[in-house]
Enzyme design. Structure first.
Site, PDB file in Angstrom:
ATOM      1  CB  SER A 161     -37.390  -9.806  -2.991  1.00 23.23           C
ATOM      2  OG  SER A 161     -36.821  -9.182  -4.120  1.00 23.23           O
ATOM      3  CE1 TYR A 187     -33.485 -13.630  -2.899  1.00 24.31           C
ATOM      4  CE2 TYR A 187     -34.137 -12.123  -4.651  1.00 24.31           C
ATOM      5  CZ  TYR A 187     -33.849 -12.365  -3.322  1.00 24.31           C
ATOM      6  OH  TYR A 187     -33.939 -11.338  -2.403  1.00 24.31           O
TER       7      TYR A 187
END
Length: 317
Positions: A161, A187
């Site tokens: 990501s 994350y």
């Protein structure tokens, strides 16, 4: 990495998975897509199955997996779509999946993940996002290494990501035991780990004919954001704009799956490994003030080797 060495394709942010795989024949190929019953996992599996691959949806929710398999068969005519249980936070579940797999594996798409979760720990005390997004997929991929090597020319796709830009892997405190827990930092760290895995695996497994690459799929509204309110997403996008960074348009799941499918199946990236892609092209270096490109720390070979060793030690403890 120089601009002239970057891989480019005719595809872009608007391309769909079906467009990327159009004309590609995957008959006789076997693929696994983790998280294949949700979001871009569905469209990744649909495109691969539509091109002729035998696809296994590796999922926690078997009922959702079966519904997805039926839908893929109905929309593509592909009948070789299976479902198997896999919980990436459970080492016994991963071991069971690996031991049940028989024969070669041509494509492994490490797609499942958890984003910005509240502070949660596995029974081992590991931070949930790192445990799921990195440890779980590492255990799966290394457990299936023999099947990937047996396939000849296998491909592993690590879904990362742009959030990797939020944090390198903080080796001194991976599990937030010393520093305050912050969901987005956790994350981001796990998504950096996904890139570092691709860098190291591509080197270690090159002699087995296995290529490994990482990617940013783009911003897609899916169940991945179940821990994040729309207000929070809007706040983050506004924060990016205020800081001068562009806020890309939302992609459809079909567009979000395109880069995964490109790396899994396209002849355009044959033999390419250890790289990071976005919008169906290899990303350039990250430039401050943007949310595109790849951070130098995510491609750092020393960090990649260190992470591999730390992961092996952790999983064998």
């Amino acid at each position: 990495m120089t601009a002239t060495s970057r891989i480019t394709t005719p595809f872009n942010a608007a391309s769909t998975a079906a467009e990327v795989v159009d004309g590609v024949d995957l008959t006789g190929r076997r693929a696994i897509v983790t998280g294949g019953a949700s979001g871009i996992g569905i469209e990744t599996a649909r495109a691969l199955a539509g091109a002729g691959a035998e696809v296994t949806l590796a999922v926690r929710d078997l009922d959702a997996g079966r519904r997805t398999a039926e839908d893929i068969t109905a929309t593509t005519g592909a009948e070789r779509v299976g479902v198997a249980p896999l919980d990436l936070t459970d080492r016994a579940s991963i071991a069971g999946f690996v031991s049940a797999w028989d024969g070669p594996l041509h494509i492994l798409v490490d797609n499942a993940g958890v984003m910005a979760a509240p502070e949660t720990r596995t029974p081992e005390g590991w931070e949930l996002q790192f445990a799921t997004n990195h440890f779980g997929h590492f255990a799966l991929a290394t457990g299936l290494h023999h099947a990937l090597a047996a396939a000849g020319g296998a491909r592993v796709v690590s879904v990362s990501s742009a959030a990797h830009l939020r944090s390198p892997v903080v080796f001194e405190d991976i599990h937030f035991r010393e520093r305050p827990y912050e969901p987005w930092t956790a994350y981001g760290q796990s998504k950096t780990a996904n890139v570092l895995f691709a860098v190291e695996a591509a080197t270690r497994w090159a002699d087995d004919g296995i290529t490994v690459n990482a990617l940013h799929p783009g911003g897609i509204r899916t169940n991945l954001q179940r821990h994040v309110t729309m207000e929070e997403l809007d706040r983050l996008r506004a924060q990016m704009s205020a800081g001068g960074a562009s806020t890309p348009d939302w992609k459809t799941p079909e567009q979000g799956a395109a880069t995964s499918v490109l790396l899994a199946a396209s002849p355009l990236v044959e033999g390419v490994g250890g790289r990071y892609f976005e919008d169906c092209n290899e990303a350039g270096p990250h430039e401050p003030g943007t949310r595109t490109g790849v951070a130098a720390y995510a491609l750092d070979s020393e960090a990649a080797t260190r992470l591999w060793k730390v992961t092996e030690e952790t999983l064998s403890a």
